[in-house]
Design a protein around this motif. Sequence first.
Motif, PDB file in Angstrom:
ATOM      1  N   ASN A 184     -10.574   0.155   0.218  1.00 18.39           N
ATOM      2  CA  ASN A 184      -9.741  -0.863   0.854  1.00 18.39           C
ATOM      3  C   ASN A 184      -8.305  -0.672   0.361  1.00 18.39           C
ATOM      4  O   ASN A 184      -8.070  -0.552  -0.848  1.00 18.39           O
ATOM      5  CB  ASN A 184     -10.259  -2.244   0.455  1.00 18.39           C
ATOM      6  N   THR A 185      -7.349  -0.619   1.278  1.00 22.30           N
ATOM      7  CA  THR A 185      -5.967  -0.274   0.926  1.00 22.30           C
ATOM      8  C   THR A 185      -4.993  -1.286   1.520  1.00 22.30           C
ATOM      9  O   THR A 185      -5.194  -1.779   2.633  1.00 22.30           O
ATOM     10  CB  THR A 185      -5.624   1.134   1.448  1.00 22.30           C
ATOM     11  N   ARG A 186      -3.959  -1.592   0.761  1.00 24.07           N
ATOM     12  CA  ARG A 186      -2.869  -2.460   1.222  1.00 24.07           C
ATOM     13  C   ARG A 186      -1.563  -1.704   1.040  1.00 24.07           C
ATOM     14  O   ARG A 186      -1.364  -1.084   0.005  1.00 24.07           O
ATOM     15  CB  ARG A 186      -2.812  -3.745   0.399  1.00 24.07           C
ATOM     16  N   TYR A 187      -0.667  -1.795   2.021  1.00 29.41           N
ATOM     17  CA  TYR A 187       0.637  -1.139   1.923  1.00 29.41           C
ATOM     18  C   TYR A 187       1.759  -2.162   2.057  1.00 29.41           C
ATOM     19  O   TYR A 187       1.649  -3.130   2.815  1.00 29.41           O
ATOM     20  CB  TYR A 187       0.809  -0.109   3.041  1.00 29.41           C
ATOM     21  N   SER A 188       2.864  -1.911   1.364  1.00 30.63           N
ATOM     22  CA  SER A 188       4.087  -2.633   1.661  1.00 30.63           C
ATOM     23  C   SER A 188       4.567  -2.171   3.030  1.00 30.63           C
ATOM     24  O   SER A 188       4.484  -0.973   3.343  1.00 30.63           O
ATOM     25  CB  SER A 188       5.152  -2.302   0.618  1.00 30.63           C
ATOM     26  N   PRO A 189       5.089  -3.073   3.865  1.00 32.23           N
ATOM     27  CA  PRO A 189       5.606  -2.654   5.167  1.00 32.23           C
ATOM     28  C   PRO A 189       6.648  -1.543   5.067  1.00 32.23           C
ATOM     29  O   PRO A 189       6.760  -0.714   5.972  1.00 32.23           O
ATOM     30  CB  PRO A 189       6.224  -3.940   5.727  1.00 32.23           C
ATOM     31  N   SER A 190       7.385  -1.515   3.970  1.00 33.85           N
ATOM     32  CA  SER A 190       8.426  -0.491   3.793  1.00 33.85           C
ATOM     33  C   SER A 190       7.839   0.909   3.677  1.00 33.85           C
ATOM     34  O   SER A 190       8.534   1.893   3.920  1.00 33.85           O
ATOM     35  CB  SER A 190       9.255  -0.798   2.547  1.00 33.85           C
ATOM     36  N   PHE A 191       6.580   0.993   3.263  1.00 35.39           N
ATOM     37  CA  PHE A 191       5.960   2.301   3.029  1.00 35.39           C
ATOM     38  C   PHE A 191       4.810   2.603   3.987  1.00 35.39           C
ATOM     39  O   PHE A 191       4.329   3.742   4.021  1.00 35.39           O
ATOM     40  CB  PHE A 191       5.480   2.397   1.582  1.00 35.39           C
ATOM     41  N   GLN A 192       4.380   1.603   4.739  1.00 35.05           N
ATOM     42  CA  GLN A 192       3.304   1.818   5.721  1.00 35.05           C
ATOM     43  C   GLN A 192       3.707   2.924   6.690  1.00 35.05           C
ATOM     44  O   GLN A 192       4.800   2.912   7.248  1.00 35.05           O
ATOM     45  CB  GLN A 192       3.072   0.520   6.498  1.00 35.05           C
ATOM     46  N   GLY A 193       2.823   3.900   6.876  1.00 37.96           N
ATOM     47  CA  GLY A 193       3.121   5.001   7.769  1.00 37.96           C
ATOM     48  C   GLY A 193       3.956   6.109   7.157  1.00 37.96           C
ATOM     49  O   GLY A 193       4.085   7.190   7.742  1.00 37.96           O
ATOM     50  N   GLN A 194       4.536   5.865   5.992  1.00 38.08           N
ATOM     51  CA  GLN A 194       5.367   6.875   5.326  1.00 38.08           C
ATOM     52  C   GLN A 194       4.577   7.657   4.290  1.00 38.08           C
ATOM     53  O   GLN A 194       4.888   8.817   3.995  1.00 38.08           O
ATOM     54  CB  GLN A 194       6.564   6.205   4.647  1.00 38.08           C
ATOM     55  N   VAL A 195       3.589   7.022   3.695  1.00 37.04           N
ATOM     56  CA  VAL A 195       2.745   7.633   2.676  1.00 37.04           C
ATOM     57  C   VAL A 195       1.299   7.243   2.922  1.00 37.04           C
ATOM     58  O   VAL A 195       1.020   6.299   3.674  1.00 37.04           O
ATOM     59  CB  VAL A 195       3.154   7.201   1.252  1.00 37.04           C
ATOM     60  N   THR A 196       0.394   7.966   2.254  1.00 37.53           N
ATOM     61  CA  THR A 196      -1.026   7.643   2.307  1.00 37.53           C
ATOM     62  C   THR A 196      -1.562   7.539   0.897  1.00 37.53           C
ATOM     63  O   THR A 196      -1.335   8.428   0.061  1.00 37.53           O
ATOM     64  CB  THR A 196      -1.819   8.717   3.066  1.00 37.53           C
ATOM     65  N   ILE A 197      -2.229   6.432   0.625  1.00 34.08           N
ATOM     66  CA  ILE A 197      -2.866   6.205  -0.667  1.00 34.08           C
ATOM     67  C   ILE A 197      -4.361   6.401  -0.492  1.00 34.08           C
ATOM     68  O   ILE A 197      -4.960   5.886   0.455  1.00 34.08           O
ATOM     69  CB  ILE A 197      -2.551   4.789  -1.184  1.00 34.08           C
ATOM     70  N   SER A 198      -4.955   7.155  -1.388  1.00 31.31           N
ATOM     71  CA  SER A 198      -6.387   7.412  -1.322  1.00 31.31           C
ATOM     72  C   SER A 198      -6.950   7.487  -2.732  1.00 31.31           C
ATOM     73  O   SER A 198      -6.206   7.464  -3.718  1.00 31.31           O
ATOM     74  CB  SER A 198      -6.667   8.718  -0.558  1.00 31.31           C
ATOM     75  N   ALA A 199      -8.275   7.590  -2.830  1.00 28.06           N
ATOM     76  CA  ALA A 199      -8.915   7.706  -4.134  1.00 28.06           C
ATOM     77  C   ALA A 199     -10.212   8.486  -3.995  1.00 28.06           C
ATOM     78  O   ALA A 199     -10.878   8.417  -2.961  1.00 28.06           O
ATOM     79  CB  ALA A 199      -9.178   6.326  -4.728  1.00 28.06           C
ATOM     80  N   ASP A 200     -10.541   9.241  -5.031  1.00 27.68           N
ATOM     81  CA  ASP A 200     -11.818   9.959  -5.106  1.00 27.68           C
ATOM     82  C   ASP A 200     -12.552   9.418  -6.325  1.00 27.68           C
ATOM     83  O   ASP A 200     -12.229   9.782  -7.462  1.00 27.68           O
ATOM     84  CB  ASP A 200     -11.559  11.464  -5.235  1.00 27.68           C
ATOM     85  N   LYS A 201     -13.513   8.544  -6.083  1.00 25.61           N
ATOM     86  CA  LYS A 201     -14.173   7.890  -7.212  1.00 25.61           C
ATOM     87  C   LYS A 201     -15.052   8.853  -7.994  1.00 25.61           C
ATOM     88  O   LYS A 201     -15.335   8.604  -9.158  1.00 25.61           O
ATOM     89  CB  LYS A 201     -14.957   6.660  -6.768  1.00 25.61           C
ATOM     90  N   SER A 202     -15.433   9.971  -7.380  1.00 22.58           N
ATOM     91  CA  SER A 202     -16.279  10.929  -8.098  1.00 22.58           C
ATOM     92  C   SER A 202     -15.535  11.574  -9.262  1.00 22.58           C
ATOM     93  O   SER A 202     -16.158  12.032 -10.234  1.00 22.58           O
ATOM     94  CB  SER A 202     -16.805  12.007  -7.147  1.00 22.58           C
TER      95      SER A 202
END
Lengths: 120, 110
Positions: free
Chosen positions: A57-75
């Motif tokens: 589940n991810t939340r972005y600031s409107p200033s950065f939405q569409g400009q970057v991608t946040i992800s995670a690899d829990k493994s």
Amino acid sequence: EVQLVQSGAEVKKPGESLKISCKGSGYSFTGYWIGWVRQMPGKGLEWMGIIYPGDSNTRYSPSFQGQVTISADKSITTAYLQWSSLKASDTAMYYCAVNFWSGYYGMDVWGQGTTVTVSS
Amino acid sequence: QSALTQPASVSGSPGQSITISCTGTSSDVGGYNSVSWYQQHPGKAPKLMIYDVSNRPSGVSNRFSGSKSGNTASLTISGLQAEDEADYYCNSYTSSTKRVFGGGTKLTVL
């Protein structure tokens, strides 16, 4: 001991892609939100966004939405911040931080930072 | 979303107390008890000093305290020490953008 270890400094050209990382250890990686903060040279802190590694589940600031991608690899207990096409204005220090105690996506324990330089 | 408003600089002598203000709106500081304060020394990562308006993480000196009145939060440092010289940032939850930082305050210990 809780630790967030970020990847090393990057020097890129405009238009290139980039993915920087933040490895968490010493705590349950999937159970806490982990976010990213930008600090441009000589400037203040800017909250970019946050991810819950347990379900991505991810939340972005409107200033950065569409400009970057946040992800995670829990493994491999690692969060990422990525760009598909860098601009010179992306030159900054980027910090990751995990939310342990603060309410509402606060940043409590911080990584050491990753410097990104974008220049032709 | 505009940044929260902090004074650009404050100063004090060793042993004195200083207060840094952080002014927002009813959509952020005034609407939620989720204000944090960070200390940042030059070239270092920020460090959490206060969370949820007035709570100190383990290991943070009790010389640091936080409070809130209306749309303004405050960080007070008592018994000022040379090592307190740093930049300080407030940060609040906001209904629109999730979190927003203040512009930062440079503390000078005279």
